[in-house]
Design an enzyme around this catalytic site. Structure first.
Site, PDB file in Angstrom:
ATOM      1  N   LYS A  99       0.849  -1.192   0.000  1.00  0.00           N
ATOM      2  CA  LYS A  99       0.000   0.000   0.000  1.00  0.00           C
ATOM      3  C   LYS A  99       0.885   1.242   0.000  1.00  0.00           C
ATOM      4  O   LYS A  99       1.921   1.278   0.675  1.00  0.00           O
ATOM      5  CB  LYS A  99      -0.901  -0.041   1.231  1.00  0.00           C
ATOM      6  CG  LYS A  99      -1.995   1.022   1.273  1.00  0.00           C
ATOM      7  CD  LYS A  99      -2.866   0.777   2.504  1.00  0.00           C
ATOM      8  CE  LYS A  99      -3.961   1.811   2.671  1.00  0.00           C
ATOM      9  NZ  LYS A  99      -4.790   1.533   3.876  1.00  0.00           N
ATOM     10  N   SER A 179      -9.602   1.498   3.062  1.00  0.00           N
ATOM     11  CA  SER A 179      -8.740   2.294   2.205  1.00  0.00           C
ATOM     12  C   SER A 179      -7.684   1.477   1.447  1.00  0.00           C
ATOM     13  O   SER A 179      -7.049   1.998   0.518  1.00  0.00           O
ATOM     14  CB  SER A 179      -8.013   3.361   3.037  1.00  0.00           C
ATOM     15  OG  SER A 179      -7.162   2.776   4.004  1.00  0.00           O
ATOM     16  N   SER A 203     -10.146  -0.961   6.956  1.00  0.00           N
ATOM     17  CA  SER A 203      -9.405  -0.693   5.718  1.00  0.00           C
ATOM     18  C   SER A 203      -8.732  -1.906   5.116  1.00  0.00           C
ATOM     19  O   SER A 203      -8.278  -1.859   3.974  1.00  0.00           O
ATOM     20  CB  SER A 203      -8.379   0.421   5.943  1.00  0.00           C
ATOM     21  OG  SER A 203      -9.034   1.662   6.066  1.00  0.00           O
TER      22      SER A 203
END
Length: 507
Positions: A99, A179, A203
């Site tokens: 990420k 996310s 997330s």
């Protein structure tokens, strides 16, 4: 730039005719490399080719942000080490996507924000060092909901100013959730074998569930947070995302902190290879009416568990106190201001944007280029906090919120002595909407997120063409039990399906 980099990396060598890494799982990849049927370089080149075909071309998934310029070189080194019988771990030679809020020495660490465009920290986050020491290859970085979805209200999950809008590979008009959107989409669409996401509340769990893959949010402190662009250390944690339970356990094994290794001395992959010793689970039926596919999915799980000799206690309500959510937001806002300011300064961000207040001013000056279709209310609130004045209220909220979350879980895990709580993760994906933002149906991540308890989501079924996930929650350091149960359920449910990249719902 992205396209030219991928094309350049692909030109030198094509895949061997005998190598077939398409949709391969980690266990098969390890075996193929050990037997000389596949190389790390071939595997890396395969994923670079997939990214070239589907990330911006083809289906425009927008899952991957940047490619590691050293990926092929690292793969070649891993192949040489393997040939010399010098493999670092079971993860040796396998590519991993990170990420884009996780610091790396060679790629931009941006959280998808225009204010951090092209920012290279020059150093790895602690977990990245661990992965490289284990022999993993860092393939690239994944798109995300900008600032880990803590910029402002009205956002659409999976969108960032730098990465654009990530898309659900099962139905391209629908959300990938967030996310850790790009991490989930990348593994779901076979742009990556393994990915790392981060979670503050949902997330990892939401995008993994909604894209039909496995995600693990470990126990608080199980993975070092050093180097990750923060929201709040009270809840932030990184975790693995993959298409299969074994694969996620393999990646988590390499990410564990020193404290976690004391608590979990045996490799987590071992838990996938033997039936877990379980006596009782709690099955939450409070969401059966939220979608017509959820009730039958939970019925099937209950029947299977009973066949395994596991007692199933059904619970018809799952309601967390409103005070918990209020306390959670206070904690996140306070720590966001304190810890993001510190990260921006510690990791060499330009002086013009090295505080939350300066980021707010930068976004205001850039206007739509930075803020696009929603605002920056969370950044503004954080910038305006007086940390000294708010400290007492923050401390109260931290203690009270955590206790409320623990109480919600402990009434089952401790008082009823259940081995795990099983519940639907989230409802099915909703349409991407850049006018109204996300329209969540329901989610069940908050209690474990605030309490710091481990949770796993795995594919549980489908609502039409859209995946549904099922979550397992346990007491701190119960990862082996949860992983064992997840592996057992994975074999029974057989709910993972390759996405078909539909451009519109067939129904």
């Amino acid at each position: 730039m992205f396209k030219s980099m991928v094309v350049g990396l692909l030109t030198a060598v094509s895949l061997s005719a005998t190598a077939t890494p398409s949709w391969i799982d980690a266990k098969s990849a390890i075996q193929a490399m050990q037997q000389g049927e596949l190389t790390s370089e071939q595997l890396v080149r395969y994923y670079l080719d997939r990214i070239e075909q589907h990330n911006q071309q083809g289906h425009n998934l927008a899952a991957v942000m940047d490619i590691n310029p050293q990926a092929i070189q690292q793969a070649q080194l891993r192949d040489q080490e393997r040939a010399s019988h010098n493999s670092h771990s079971a993860l040796h030679g396998l590519p991993v996507i990170l990420k884009a809020n996780i610091s790396t020495a060679t790629m931009p660490t941006t959280a998808g924000a225009l204010a951090l465009k092209n920012h290279i920290t020059g150093r790895n986050a602690a977990l990245v060092d661990q992965l490289e020491q284990a022999g993993a290859i860092i393939l690239g970085t994944a798109n995300l909901s900008e600032w880990a979805n803590f910029r402002g209200t009205g956002s659409a999950s999976g969108w960032s100013a730098l990465g654009g809008q990530a898309r659900n590979p099962h139905l391209l008009t629908h959300t990938p959730c967030g996310s850790s959107s790009g991490s989930a989409v990348a593994v779901a669409a076979d742009l990556a074998l393994l990915a790392v996401g981060t979670e503050t509340d949902g997330s990892i769990m939401c995008p993994a569930a909604i894209n039909g893959v496995v995600g693990i949010k470990p126990t608080r402190g199980a993975v070092a947070g050093e180097g990750i662009i923060p929201i709040a250390s009270a809840q932030d944690i990184a975790g693995p995302m993959a298409r299969h339970v074994f694969d996620a356990a393999l990646l988590l094994d390499a990410m564990l902190s020193d404290e976690a290794r004391k608590q979990l001395p045996v490799a987590l992959t071992k838990a996938t290879e033997q039936a877990p010793e379980l006596s009782k689970v709690i099955l939450v039926r409070a969401y059966d009416e939220q979608d017509e596919a959820i009730g039958p999915m939970m019925d099937g799980i209950a029947e299977f568990l009973l066949q395994q000799g596991i007692a199933v206690v059904s619970v018809d309500e799952w309601q967390l106190p409103a005070e918990l959510y209020q306390d959670e937001l206070k904690v996140l806002m306070y720590e966001y201001r304190r810890e993001l300011d510190q990260w921006l300064q510690d990791y060499g961000v330009d002086d013009s944007v090295n505080s939350v207040a300066k980021v707010v001013a930068f976004n205001q000056a850039k206007g739509e280029e930075a803020l696009a279709f929603f605002g920056q209310e969370y950044l503004e609130q954080a910038a305006n906090l007086d940390l000294e004045l708010e400290n007492e209220d923050y401390q109260r909220a931290l203690a009270n919120g955590r206790q409320l979350a623990m109480n919600a879980l402990d009434q089952y895990l401790k008082e009823l002595e259940a081995d795990a709580i099983i519940l639907p993760s989230y409802g099915p994906a909703w349409p991407i909407d850049h006018i109204n933002g996300d329209v969540f149906n329901f989610g069940t991540s908050t209690a474990a997120a605030v309490a710091g308890y481990p949770s796993i989501t795995l594919p549980g079924g489908f609502s039409g063409v859209l995946p549904l996930g099922v979550s397992l929650v346990g007491l701190p350091w119960s990862e082996p039990t949860l992983i064992g149960l997840a592996a057992l359920m994975e074999k029974e449910l057989k709910a993972y399906q390759q996405p078909t990249f539909l451009s519109q719902d067939k129904e």
